[in-house]
Design a protein around this motif. Sequence first.
Motif, PDB file in Angstrom:
ATOM      1  N   PHE A 145      12.926 -11.437 -27.230  1.00 52.06           N
ATOM      2  CA  PHE A 145      12.409 -12.237 -26.118  1.00 52.06           C
ATOM      3  C   PHE A 145      11.477 -13.337 -26.631  1.00 52.06           C
ATOM      4  N   ILE A 146      10.562 -12.989 -27.528  1.00 53.15           N
ATOM      5  CA  ILE A 146       9.656 -13.994 -28.077  1.00 53.15           C
ATOM      6  C   ILE A 146      10.420 -14.955 -28.993  1.00 53.15           C
ATOM      7  N   GLY A 147      11.418 -14.451 -29.711  1.00 59.39           N
ATOM      8  CA  GLY A 147      12.259 -15.339 -30.510  1.00 59.39           C
ATOM      9  C   GLY A 147      12.967 -16.360 -29.643  1.00 59.39           C
ATOM     10  N   PHE A 148      13.472 -15.912 -28.493  1.00 62.64           N
ATOM     11  CA  PHE A 148      14.117 -16.821 -27.542  1.00 62.64           C
ATOM     12  C   PHE A 148      13.140 -17.903 -27.088  1.00 62.64           C
ATOM     13  N   TYR A 149      11.923 -17.483 -26.760  1.00 63.15           N
ATOM     14  CA  TYR A 149      10.908 -18.460 -26.348  1.00 63.15           C
ATOM     15  C   TYR A 149      10.632 -19.473 -27.460  1.00 63.15           C
ATOM     16  N   ASP A 150      10.591 -19.008 -28.706  1.00 64.99           N
ATOM     17  CA  ASP A 150      10.305 -19.928 -29.815  1.00 64.99           C
ATOM     18  C   ASP A 150      11.394 -20.984 -29.929  1.00 64.99           C
ATOM     19  N   GLY A 151      12.662 -20.587 -29.752  1.00 67.18           N
ATOM     20  CA  GLY A 151      13.738 -21.566 -29.798  1.00 67.18           C
ATOM     21  C   GLY A 151      13.699 -22.507 -28.613  1.00 67.18           C
ATOM     22  N   LEU A 152      13.267 -21.999 -27.468  1.00 73.54           N
ATOM     23  CA  LEU A 152      13.253 -22.790 -26.246  1.00 73.54           C
ATOM     24  C   LEU A 152      12.108 -23.801 -26.231  1.00 73.54           C
ATOM     25  N   LEU A 153      10.898 -23.328 -26.522  1.00 72.69           N
ATOM     26  CA  LEU A 153       9.711 -24.202 -26.502  1.00 72.69           C
ATOM     27  C   LEU A 153       8.938 -24.129 -27.813  1.00 72.69           C
ATOM     28  N   GLY A 154       8.371 -22.955 -28.118  1.00 68.78           N
ATOM     29  CA  GLY A 154       7.730 -22.768 -29.409  1.00 68.78           C
ATOM     30  C   GLY A 154       6.230 -22.589 -29.440  1.00 68.78           C
ATOM     31  N   PRO A 155       5.418 -23.460 -28.793  1.00 69.05           N
ATOM     32  CA  PRO A 155       3.969 -23.354 -28.932  1.00 69.05           C
ATOM     33  C   PRO A 155       3.438 -21.991 -28.492  1.00 69.05           C
ATOM     34  N   GLY A 156       2.602 -21.396 -29.341  1.00 66.07           N
ATOM     35  CA  GLY A 156       2.015 -20.103 -29.004  1.00 66.07           C
ATOM     36  C   GLY A 156       2.825 -18.901 -29.428  1.00 66.07           C
ATOM     37  N   THR A 157       3.955 -19.111 -30.126  1.00 65.30           N
ATOM     38  CA  THR A 157       4.803 -17.982 -30.517  1.00 65.30           C
ATOM     39  C   THR A 157       4.038 -16.954 -31.338  1.00 65.30           C
ATOM     40  N   GLY A 158       3.275 -17.415 -32.319  1.00 67.73           N
ATOM     41  CA  GLY A 158       2.525 -16.495 -33.162  1.00 67.73           C
ATOM     42  C   GLY A 158       1.535 -15.676 -32.361  1.00 67.73           C
ATOM     43  N   ALA A 159       0.867 -16.305 -31.394  1.00 71.27           N
ATOM     44  CA  ALA A 159      -0.103 -15.596 -30.559  1.00 71.27           C
ATOM     45  C   ALA A 159       0.589 -14.541 -29.702  1.00 71.27           C
ATOM     46  N   PHE A 160       1.790 -14.853 -29.176  1.00 76.49           N
ATOM     47  CA  PHE A 160       2.504 -13.894 -28.343  1.00 76.49           C
ATOM     48  C   PHE A 160       3.008 -12.706 -29.174  1.00 76.49           C
ATOM     49  N   PHE A 161       3.497 -12.971 -30.391  1.00 71.39           N
ATOM     50  CA  PHE A 161       3.875 -11.877 -31.276  1.00 71.39           C
ATOM     51  C   PHE A 161       2.658 -10.997 -31.579  1.00 71.39           C
ATOM     52  N   MET A 162       1.528 -11.638 -31.858  1.00 71.19           N
ATOM     53  CA  MET A 162       0.295 -10.906 -32.132  1.00 71.19           C
ATOM     54  C   MET A 162      -0.082  -9.998 -30.969  1.00 71.19           C
ATOM     55  N   LEU A 163      -0.013 -10.542 -29.762  1.00 69.62           N
ATOM     56  CA  LEU A 163      -0.366  -9.776 -28.566  1.00 69.62           C
ATOM     57  C   LEU A 163       0.514  -8.537 -28.447  1.00 69.62           C
ATOM     58  N   GLY A 164       1.787  -8.679 -28.721  1.00 73.78           N
ATOM     59  CA  GLY A 164       2.702  -7.551 -28.650  1.00 73.78           C
ATOM     60  C   GLY A 164       2.396  -6.488 -29.683  1.00 73.78           C
ATOM     61  N   PHE A 165       2.163  -6.905 -30.912  1.00 74.87           N
ATOM     62  CA  PHE A 165       1.880  -5.929 -31.964  1.00 74.87           C
ATOM     63  C   PHE A 165       0.579  -5.175 -31.705  1.00 74.87           C
ATOM     64  N   VAL A 166      -0.418  -5.866 -31.158  1.00 76.40           N
ATOM     65  CA  VAL A 166      -1.703  -5.221 -30.911  1.00 76.40           C
ATOM     66  C   VAL A 166      -1.661  -4.347 -29.664  1.00 76.40           C
ATOM     67  N   SER A 167      -1.155  -4.898 -28.557  1.00 76.98           N
ATOM     68  CA  SER A 167      -1.239  -4.187 -27.275  1.00 76.98           C
ATOM     69  C   SER A 167      -0.116  -3.177 -27.065  1.00 76.98           C
ATOM     70  N   LEU A 168       1.058  -3.403 -27.659  1.00 80.10           N
ATOM     71  CA  LEU A 168       2.190  -2.501 -27.447  1.00 80.10           C
ATOM     72  C   LEU A 168       2.460  -1.592 -28.647  1.00 80.10           C
ATOM     73  N   ALA A 169       2.440  -2.189 -29.852  1.00 84.54           N
ATOM     74  CA  ALA A 169       2.732  -1.405 -31.053  1.00 84.54           C
ATOM     75  C   ALA A 169       1.505  -0.690 -31.597  1.00 84.54           C
ATOM     76  N   GLY A 170       0.298  -1.087 -31.146  1.00 82.09           N
ATOM     77  CA  GLY A 170      -0.917  -0.403 -31.557  1.00 82.09           C
ATOM     78  C   GLY A 170      -1.440  -0.785 -32.923  1.00 82.09           C
ATOM     79  N   TYR A 171      -1.023  -1.924 -33.445  1.00 78.35           N
ATOM     80  CA  TYR A 171      -1.456  -2.338 -34.777  1.00 78.35           C
ATOM     81  C   TYR A 171      -2.877  -2.892 -34.743  1.00 78.35           C
ATOM     82  N   GLY A 172      -3.600  -2.730 -35.857  1.00 74.74           N
ATOM     83  CA  GLY A 172      -4.848  -3.432 -36.045  1.00 74.74           C
ATOM     84  C   GLY A 172      -4.570  -4.916 -36.215  1.00 74.74           C
ATOM     85  N   ILE A 173      -5.593  -5.755 -36.086  1.00 71.16           N
ATOM     86  CA  ILE A 173      -5.388  -7.196 -36.034  1.00 71.16           C
ATOM     87  C   ILE A 173      -4.808  -7.752 -37.334  1.00 71.16           C
ATOM     88  N   LEU A 174      -5.321  -7.335 -38.477  1.00 65.00           N
ATOM     89  CA  LEU A 174      -4.792  -7.847 -39.740  1.00 65.00           C
ATOM     90  C   LEU A 174      -3.343  -7.415 -39.948  1.00 65.00           C
TER      91      LEU A 174
END
Length: 252
Positions: A145-174
Amino acid sequence: MFEVSFDLLMILVGAAFVAGFVDSIAGGGGLITIPVLLLSGIPPVQALATNKVQGLFGAGTAALNYARAGHVDLRKQIGAAGLSFLGAVCGALLASSLPIDVIRLGLPVLLIAVALFFAFRPGLNDIDRSARITPLIFTATFVPFIGFYDGLLGPGTGAFFMLGFVSLAGYGILKATAHTKLLNFASNIGGVVGFVLVAKPLWMLGLAMGVAQIAGAYVGSTLATKVGAKLIKPVLVIASTALALKLISEWF
């Protein structure tokens, strides 16, 4: 044919270095490079395509640097990267037929929400927490889904991936930052593939900016590896807020 003077080339290369630095830490490098490419007189679609070319190098460099530091195993991300790539190809191919203006209206709200999440949620650090969904579901749904957004528009892709890894996958920030980069690299490749079919990137300019992206991404990811959340959180908040404000200013 668009021609680039030496002075303009130096400005674009400098912007690419700064974008590589910021993107390797928090994402949002397109906030810097896309406006500069557009202001230089490059047609919008061609500017987006060229931006994808140069962005490849920064994301790839950051991914390798984080892997060398032991924060991510890139081999375990191959499947997720493939889904991110396919999503981006679809997004780029459909960019001209989907209601992008509607998405742009909601994008600043999402980016501000991301900034607020990382700025004010307590306990966000480099320590992992319990995941809310399984890795398989995360990879099969959120990543393409985020990959699709990156191809469609792009800005903020890294931040959205980060949000998913932190809030859904439970990863620490680094750890989340490190795991974002290969997926962003793959979505950039997918975006290039899609845009090549509908536009003509300025390959030499993209490659020149890509060299600067490599340098910026190396410096940024090295600093992030040493400092961790204390650096990543404020850069992410600032980058997301700045991108949101820029998009809002474009409405007027």
